[in-house]
Design a protein around this motif. Structure first.
Motif, PDB file in Angstrom:
ATOM      1  N   ALA A  20      37.299  38.417  35.814  1.00  0.00           N
ATOM      2  CA  ALA A  20      37.495  39.528  34.867  1.00  0.00           C
ATOM      3  C   ALA A  20      38.270  40.668  35.533  1.00  0.00           C
ATOM      4  O   ALA A  20      39.137  41.288  34.908  1.00  0.00           O
ATOM      5  N   VAL A  21      37.975  40.920  36.818  1.00  0.00           N
ATOM      6  CA  VAL A  21      38.704  41.972  37.544  1.00  0.00           C
ATOM      7  C   VAL A  21      40.165  41.548  37.723  1.00  0.00           C
ATOM      8  O   VAL A  21      41.097  42.317  37.458  1.00  0.00           O
ATOM      9  N   GLU A  22      40.369  40.307  38.160  1.00  0.00           N
ATOM     10  CA  GLU A  22      41.730  39.800  38.408  1.00  0.00           C
ATOM     11  C   GLU A  22      42.572  39.887  37.120  1.00  0.00           C
ATOM     12  O   GLU A  22      43.695  40.378  37.129  1.00  0.00           O
ATOM     13  N   LEU A  23      42.001  39.409  36.015  1.00  0.00           N
ATOM     14  CA  LEU A  23      42.753  39.415  34.747  1.00  0.00           C
ATOM     15  C   LEU A  23      42.901  40.837  34.211  1.00  0.00           C
ATOM     16  O   LEU A  23      43.959  41.222  33.716  1.00  0.00           O
ATOM     17  N   GLY A  24      41.818  41.606  34.331  1.00  0.00           N
ATOM     18  CA  GLY A  24      41.865  42.994  33.848  1.00  0.00           C
ATOM     19  C   GLY A  24      42.961  43.776  34.560  1.00  0.00           C
ATOM     20  O   GLY A  24      43.729  44.498  33.934  1.00  0.00           O
ATOM     21  N   ARG A  26      45.583  42.617  35.770  1.00  0.00           N
ATOM     22  CA  ARG A  26      46.892  42.092  35.363  1.00  0.00           C
ATOM     23  C   ARG A  26      47.193  42.413  33.898  1.00  0.00           C
ATOM     24  O   ARG A  26      48.118  41.867  33.306  1.00  0.00           O
ATOM     25  N   GLY A  27      46.354  43.247  33.298  1.00  0.00           N
ATOM     26  CA  GLY A  27      46.631  43.714  31.942  1.00  0.00           C
ATOM     27  C   GLY A  27      46.269  42.733  30.842  1.00  0.00           C
ATOM     28  O   GLY A  27      46.741  42.839  29.710  1.00  0.00           O
ATOM     29  N   VAL A  28      45.401  41.764  31.150  1.00  0.00           N
ATOM     30  CA  VAL A  28      44.982  40.778  30.143  1.00  0.00           C
ATOM     31  C   VAL A  28      43.703  41.289  29.479  1.00  0.00           C
ATOM     32  O   VAL A  28      42.792  41.760  30.163  1.00  0.00           O
ATOM     33  N   SER A  29      43.625  41.202  28.147  1.00  0.00           N
ATOM     34  CA  SER A  29      42.396  41.653  27.482  1.00  0.00           C
ATOM     35  C   SER A  29      41.367  40.518  27.523  1.00  0.00           C
ATOM     36  O   SER A  29      41.672  39.372  27.193  1.00  0.00           O
ATOM     37  N   CYS A  30      40.169  40.844  27.983  1.00  0.00           N
ATOM     38  CA  CYS A  30      39.151  39.804  28.197  1.00  0.00           C
ATOM     39  C   CYS A  30      37.800  40.249  27.651  1.00  0.00           C
ATOM     40  O   CYS A  30      37.529  41.449  27.531  1.00  0.00           O
ATOM     41  N   ALA A  31      36.956  39.258  27.405  1.00  0.00           N
ATOM     42  CA  ALA A  31      35.527  39.520  27.205  1.00  0.00           C
ATOM     43  C   ALA A  31      34.786  38.708  28.257  1.00  0.00           C
ATOM     44  O   ALA A  31      35.170  37.572  28.544  1.00  0.00           O
ATOM     45  N   LEU A  32      33.762  39.316  28.836  1.00  0.00           N
ATOM     46  CA  LEU A  32      32.948  38.634  29.846  1.00  0.00           C
ATOM     47  C   LEU A  32      31.522  38.542  29.309  1.00  0.00           C
ATOM     48  O   LEU A  32      30.913  39.564  28.993  1.00  0.00           O
ATOM     49  N   VAL A  33      31.021  37.307  29.205  1.00  0.00           N
ATOM     50  CA  VAL A  33      29.684  37.088  28.637  1.00  0.00           C
ATOM     51  C   VAL A  33      28.752  36.602  29.739  1.00  0.00           C
ATOM     52  O   VAL A  33      28.997  35.551  30.343  1.00  0.00           O
ATOM     53  N   GLU A  34      27.694  37.356  30.018  1.00  0.00           N
ATOM     54  CA  GLU A  34      26.760  36.995  31.106  1.00  0.00           C
ATOM     55  C   GLU A  34      25.335  37.256  30.634  1.00  0.00           C
ATOM     56  O   GLU A  34      25.020  38.351  30.194  1.00  0.00           O
ATOM     57  N   ARG A  35      24.508  36.217  30.761  1.00  0.00           N
ATOM     58  CA  ARG A  35      23.161  36.393  30.208  1.00  0.00           C
ATOM     59  C   ARG A  35      22.279  37.333  31.033  1.00  0.00           C
ATOM     60  O   ARG A  35      21.374  37.959  30.497  1.00  0.00           O
ATOM     61  N   ARG A  36      22.545  37.440  32.332  1.00  0.00           N
ATOM     62  CA  ARG A  36      21.715  38.344  33.148  1.00  0.00           C
ATOM     63  C   ARG A  36      22.263  39.757  33.088  1.00  0.00           C
ATOM     64  O   ARG A  36      23.459  39.968  33.177  1.00  0.00           O
ATOM     65  N   LEU A 120      31.916  44.303  42.713  1.00  0.00           N
ATOM     66  CA  LEU A 120      32.857  43.827  41.686  1.00  0.00           C
ATOM     67  C   LEU A 120      32.511  44.403  40.311  1.00  0.00           C
ATOM     68  O   LEU A 120      33.396  44.752  39.525  1.00  0.00           O
ATOM     69  N   ARG A 121      31.199  44.495  40.013  1.00  0.00           N
ATOM     70  CA  ARG A 121      30.800  45.069  38.712  1.00  0.00           C
ATOM     71  C   ARG A 121      31.264  46.525  38.593  1.00  0.00           C
ATOM     72  O   ARG A 121      31.662  46.969  37.521  1.00  0.00           O
ATOM     73  N   ALA A 122      31.193  47.254  39.715  1.00  0.00           N
ATOM     74  CA  ALA A 122      31.628  48.665  39.683  1.00  0.00           C
ATOM     75  C   ALA A 122      33.132  48.735  39.407  1.00  0.00           C
ATOM     76  O   ALA A 122      33.605  49.587  38.647  1.00  0.00           O
ATOM     77  N   ARG A 123      33.901  47.834  39.986  1.00  0.00           N
ATOM     78  CA  ARG A 123      35.350  47.801  39.742  1.00  0.00           C
ATOM     79  C   ARG A 123      35.626  47.452  38.271  1.00  0.00           C
ATOM     80  O   ARG A 123      36.508  48.044  37.627  1.00  0.00           O
ATOM     81  N   LEU A 124      34.845  46.513  37.770  1.00  0.00           N
ATOM     82  CA  LEU A 124      35.018  46.073  36.376  1.00  0.00           C
ATOM     83  C   LEU A 124      34.836  47.236  35.405  1.00  0.00           C
ATOM     84  O   LEU A 124      35.555  47.358  34.401  1.00  0.00           O
ATOM     85  N   ALA A 125      33.882  48.101  35.730  1.00  0.00           N
ATOM     86  CA  ALA A 125      33.582  49.234  34.845  1.00  0.00           C
ATOM     87  C   ALA A 125      34.789  50.165  34.700  1.00  0.00           C
ATOM     88  O   ALA A 125      34.863  50.958  33.763  1.00  0.00           O
ATOM     89  N   GLU A 126      35.746  50.068  35.630  1.00  0.00           N
ATOM     90  CA  GLU A 126      36.935  50.930  35.558  1.00  0.00           C
ATOM     91  C   GLU A 126      38.047  50.333  34.702  1.00  0.00           C
ATOM     92  O   GLU A 126      39.066  50.969  34.468  1.00  0.00           O
ATOM     93  N   LEU A 127      37.866  49.090  34.262  1.00  0.00           N
ATOM     94  CA  LEU A 127      38.956  48.403  33.548  1.00  0.00           C
ATOM     95  C   LEU A 127      38.677  48.397  32.042  1.00  0.00           C
ATOM     96  O   LEU A 127      37.783  47.694  31.568  1.00  0.00           O
ATOM     97  N   ASP A 128      39.463  49.173  31.295  1.00  0.00           N
ATOM     98  CA  ASP A 128      39.215  49.340  29.863  1.00  0.00           C
ATOM     99  C   ASP A 128      39.481  48.087  29.046  1.00  0.00           C
ATOM    100  O   ASP A 128      38.961  47.934  27.948  1.00  0.00           O
ATOM    101  N   ASN A 129      40.353  47.210  29.571  1.00  0.00           N
ATOM    102  CA  ASN A 129      40.707  46.039  28.773  1.00  0.00           C
ATOM    103  C   ASN A 129      39.727  44.877  28.926  1.00  0.00           C
ATOM    104  O   ASN A 129      39.971  43.794  28.410  1.00  0.00           O
ATOM    105  N   VAL A 130      38.612  45.104  29.644  1.00  0.00           N
ATOM    106  CA  VAL A 130      37.593  44.053  29.748  1.00  0.00           C
ATOM    107  C   VAL A 130      36.340  44.509  29.008  1.00  0.00           C
ATOM    108  O   VAL A 130      35.752  45.543  29.332  1.00  0.00           O
ATOM    109  N   GLU A 131      35.961  43.732  27.988  1.00  0.00           N
ATOM    110  CA  GLU A 131      34.720  44.033  27.262  1.00  0.00           C
ATOM    111  C   GLU A 131      33.592  43.263  27.931  1.00  0.00           C
ATOM    112  O   GLU A 131      33.660  42.037  28.052  1.00  0.00           O
ATOM    113  N   VAL A 132      32.595  43.971  28.380  1.00  0.00           N
ATOM    114  CA  VAL A 132      31.526  43.327  29.158  1.00  0.00           C
ATOM    115  C   VAL A 132      30.302  43.132  28.286  1.00  0.00           C
ATOM    116  O   VAL A 132      29.818  44.069  27.651  1.00  0.00           O
ATOM    117  N   ARG A 133      29.798  41.912  28.245  1.00  0.00           N
ATOM    118  CA  ARG A 133      28.570  41.614  27.487  1.00  0.00           C
ATOM    119  C   ARG A 133      27.502  41.094  28.448  1.00  0.00           C
ATOM    120  O   ARG A 133      27.255  39.897  28.523  1.00  0.00           O
TER     121      ARG A 133
END
Ligand SMILES: Cc1cc2nc3c(=O)[nH]c(=O)nc-3n(C[C@H](O)[C@H](O)[C@H](O)COP(=O)(O)OP(=O)(O)OC[C@H]3O[C@@H](n4cnc5c(N)ncnc54)[C@H](O)[C@@H]3O)c2cc1C
Length: 528
Positions: A20-24, A26-36, A120-133
């Motif tokens: 999600a960080v790598e794609l985010g 690179r400007g790719v819009s993503c959703a990340l689904v994680e049960r935990r 990595l989760r902290a970095r992810l929080a900075e990327l607007d194009n990744v929707e985190v679930r």
């Protein structure tokens, strides 16, 4: 209305979050689904290779990662190997991965897996194009010619949704639902051996190891264990440990004396408190392919194996950077379907060989040694063989150099095949990782790499054809010129074309007759 993203990632363990960080980035819009909602607090993948740490640099969190190291620098990452138990006269402290540090841009690192996940989760929080679930589970996945649909459900809540995307990636671990529902089969070796993983705290155990030089891990090989290891790993200095070991098939948390097992492996008595006891089956599993249509798999979903040699997470992170730039290239219009297909083509042979030639072969080597030599039977013969056995680890580390010489998108040597086995050199070789080198500015070549491809031209001015061809292909290309001084001569190439994952696509000493053909092949794009 259903939500549409470019990529849906199922599973947000370390590999899914990294993707999600790598794609985010690179400007790719993503959703990340994680049960935990939170990473599982089991230290697991602690040993990060130089290449993995390099990824953290490019994800912009190198300092954060290094700052969270739990063990002090005085504790080398390598370990002790001992015969029968940790109180035995036969033990050694062989050098491990750190011996190849000079061939990489970053030194290797050791820290609990969940700590790296938080970074990595902290970095992810900075990327607007990744929707985190976090707290959502993927229940089903299906695809047609142009869309993937993932049905997700909120854990402990009423939320139910369908996420639509151009592509989906299953990073959902060894029991991957994505892999199963995409119809991807797995092969591999089942050793039919149950293993225990225990987390415990014991200061007495720490004190009992003071006869050894400071080390991070302690591995025991024992004639009764058929080549499988008993393994203690430090989580911190002085108290917290993990331990894994073979146990009888019917072992449960309640019918086995784990404390006695720990003390037998240690060879001395000590008190301890358990924080966790779990089990896993010793097996190697490799998916037949890492892609089915618009669905990909990465990390343990694609390959899983016993934690012997610390290959799992590291291989998963390499999957991420290999797939990440290819998905981004395709979605931005300069990549092709054939480029996407090269992900499975490049990554699968690496893991298959890692499993067969390094993990399985290592188990067989230990087994053979323990069967053939006995201290009681012939002490002199045993001591000679023991020395030879432990001296093997350094050459083994030196030959673990995954490369894509046989890839259809690199200009490897004639008849080259992609392999986990190679050699560490400073020569620039197509299909291999870029070795580090300083530029005349004093900066490392890695600090000058662009987001897309990078062409280094040493003492050569003929780069215009590359620039024109890149423009025609809409391929992002950064050109870096410098002199071919004694340091950079080590590359033995005046032109080096580097891919976005820091692998070399092509090298040359004179300007190519057709730069467009080289770039088109590097992105598997048929030329008009
Ligand atoms: C004791 C031990 C020591 C190890 N040591 C090392 C080491 O030193 N170095 C190394 O490289 N590797 C090591 N490994 C291996 C490493 O831990 C794994 O390779 C790594 O965890 C794989 O990461 P992953 O993200 O692919 O899978 P996982 O960590 O399994 O993550 C998968 C995620 O997907 C989620 N998920 C699953 N299904 C769904 C679903 N349907 N919907 C939503 N979410 C879902 C799960 O909750 C999980 O968070 C070790 C493993 C063990 C057990």
């Amino acid at each position: 209305m259903n939500k549409r993203h470019q990529v849906v990632i199922v599973g947000g363990g370390p590999v899914g979050v990294a993707l999600a960080v790598e794609l985010g980035q690179r400007g790719v819009s993503c959703a990340l689904v994680e049960r935990r909602r939170e990473p599982q607090r089991i230290p697991k993948g602690q040993n990060l290779t130089q290449r993995s740490v390099e990824h953290f640099y490019f994800w912009g969190v190198l300092e954060a990662l290094r700052a969270t190291r739990v063990l002090p620098p005085s504790y080398p990452m390598s370990g002790i190997v001992a015969y029968r138990d940790l109180n035995n006269e036969y033990w050694a402290a062989p050098p491990l991965r750190e011996i190849v540090n000079p061939y990489y841009f970053q030194n290797n690192e050791r820290l609990p897996q969940y700590v790296a996940e938080y970074v990595l989760r902290a970095r992810l929080a900075e990327l607007d194009n990744v929707e985190v679930r976090f707290g959502w589970t993927a229940e089903a996945i299906a695809q047609d010619a142009d869309t993937v649909e993932v049905r997700i459900a909120e854990d402990g809540g009423a939320g139910r949704e369908i996420l639509q995307s151009d592509y989906a990636v299953g990073c959902d671990g060894a029991h991957s639902l994505v892999r199963e529902q995409a119809g991807i089969a797995r092969g591999g070796a089942d050793f039919d051996q149950l293993m225990v993983l225990a987390l415990f705290r014991s200061r007495e155990f720490h004190e009992g190891l003071k006869r050894f030089p400071p080390r991070s891990t302690y591995r025991i090989i024992h004639p009764e264990l058929n080549g499988y290891w008993q393994f203690f790993g430090r989580v911190d200095v002085g108290e917290s440990w993990f331990f894994h070991s073979p146990v009888p098939a019917n072992t449960t948390r309640d019918n086995f004396d784990f404390h006695a097992l720990l003390q037998k492996a240690a060879g001395f008595p000590f008190a301890c408190d358990f924080d966790y006891v779990g089990f896993w089956d010793l097996r190697i599993a490799v998916a037949e392919t890492y892609q089915a249509g618009r669905i990909f798999i990465a990390g343990d979903a694609a390959h899983s194996h016993p934690p012997y040699g610390a290959y799992g997470l590291n291989n998963g992170l390499d999957d991420v950077v290999n797939l990440g730039w290819k998905l981004a290239a395709k979605l931005k219009g300069w990549g092709s379907d054939a480029l996407l297909a090269s992900y499975s083509e490049e990554r699968r042979p690496i893991f298959k060989e890692t499993a067969e030639d390094f993990i399985e072969a290592g188990i067989r080597r230990d087994r053979e040694f323990l069967r053939r030599y006995s201290r009681e039977r012939d002490r002199a013969e045993f001591e000679r063989a023991w020395q030879e056995h432990i001296n093997f680890s350094a050459p083994n580390v030196l030959t673990y150099e995954p490369h894509y010489e046989g890839s259809s998108i690199v200009f490897g040597p004639p008849g080259g095949t992609s392999s986990a086995r190679g050699a560490h050199t400073f020569k620039a070789r197509a299909g291999h990782h870029l070795p580090p080198q300083l530029l005349s500015s004093g900066r490392n070549v890695f600090e000058e790499l662009g987001d897309g491809f990078t062409l280094f031209a040493f003492d050569r001015d003929e780069t215009a054809a590359f620039a024109q061809a890149a423009e025609a292909l809409h391929l992002p290309l950064k050109i870096v010129r410098d002199s071919y001084d004694p340091g950079r001569c080590a590359y033995e190439a005046k032109f080096i074309l580097v891919r976005p994952d820091r692998y070399i696509a092509w090298t040359g000493n004179s300007p190519p007759t057709d730069a467009a053909t080289i770039l088109a092949k590097a992105i598997a794009k048929p030329q008009a």
